[in-house]
Motif scaffolding. Structure first.
Motif, PDB file in Angstrom:
ATOM      1  N   CYS A   1       0.833  -1.189   0.000  1.00 39.34           N
ATOM      2  CA  CYS A   1       0.000   0.000   0.000  1.00 39.34           C
ATOM      3  C   CYS A   1       0.873   1.245   0.000  1.00 39.34           C
ATOM      4  O   CYS A   1       1.803   1.363   0.791  1.00 39.34           O
ATOM      5  CB  CYS A   1      -0.908  -0.015   1.230  1.00 39.34           C
TER       6      CYS A   1
ATOM      7  N   CYS B   1       0.056   3.262   3.666  1.00 41.12           N
ATOM      8  CA  CYS B   1       0.525   2.833   4.979  1.00 41.12           C
ATOM      9  C   CYS B   1       1.676   1.837   4.892  1.00 41.12           C
ATOM     10  O   CYS B   1       2.262   1.488   5.907  1.00 41.12           O
ATOM     11  CB  CYS B   1      -0.632   2.202   5.757  1.00 41.12           C
TER      12      CYS B   1
ATOM     13  N   CYS C   1      -4.499   0.102   0.212  1.00 37.41           N
ATOM     14  CA  CYS C   1      -5.178  -1.051   0.792  1.00 37.41           C
ATOM     15  C   CYS C   1      -6.631  -0.741   1.098  1.00 37.41           C
ATOM     16  O   CYS C   1      -7.466  -1.617   1.111  1.00 37.41           O
ATOM     17  CB  CYS C   1      -4.444  -1.547   2.037  1.00 37.41           C
TER      18      CYS C   1
ATOM     19  N   CYS D   1      -6.640   5.029   3.338  1.00 36.39           N
ATOM     20  CA  CYS D   1      -5.280   5.276   2.855  1.00 36.39           C
ATOM     21  C   CYS D   1      -5.310   6.143   1.601  1.00 36.39           C
ATOM     22  O   CYS D   1      -4.502   7.049   1.445  1.00 36.39           O
ATOM     23  CB  CYS D   1      -4.574   3.962   2.537  1.00 36.39           C
TER      24      CYS D   1
HETATM   25 ZN   LIG Z   1      -2.887   1.268   3.478  1.00 37.34          ZN
END
Ligand SMILES: [Zn+2]
Ligand SMILES: [Zn+2]
Length: 122
Positions: free
Chosen positions: A80, A83, A97, A101
């Motif tokens: 991702c 994060c 993800c 995010c």
């Molecule tokens: Zn994420």
């Protein structure tokens, strides 16, 4: 004419030719050994583009396997961008993800642009 059926039925002959080629008895022979992408067996062939021992037997299966593998790879181990967590994307073009995010990243990029502009103004 060489064809798949002939080769499939005459593997012994082709293997012999291949061995003779390696031994230098048939240096100009185009016979070669491949590993069938479908079943993983050794196969001897004179056909340049050949990848499977027998198309009707392994061609389709190998192709499906390839396709499945590629699809799996596409959907695995993506990191991702928000994060840094590894996630399995639901869409092949997903980079975050989750929505949180993506939104955080979006807000971040907007803030970055804004602060860039402020710096330029100063
Ligand atoms: Zn994420
Ligand atoms: Zn095969």
């Amino acid at each position: 004419m060489w064809n798949c059926d002939w080769e499939y039925e005459n593997q012994e002959t082709l293997r012999q030719w291949y061995e003779e080629k390696l031994a230098g008895i048939r240096p100009n022979s185009i016979v070669r050994k491949i590993i069938c992408k479908g079943c993983g067996r050794d196969f001897y062939t004179l056909i340049e583009t050949k990848k499977y021992c027998y198309y009707g037997l392994c061609g389709n299966r190998g192709y499906q396997k390839d396709l499945k593998q590629r699809r799996l790879e596409k959907r695995q181990n993506r990191v991702c961008k928000g994060c840094g967590k590894v996630f399995t994307p639901k869409r092949s073009d997903a980079v975050y993800c989750c929505n949180a995010c993506r939104q955080r990243a979006y807000r971040q990029s907007v803030t970055d642009k804004a602060s860039d502009q402020i710096e330029h103004l100063q």
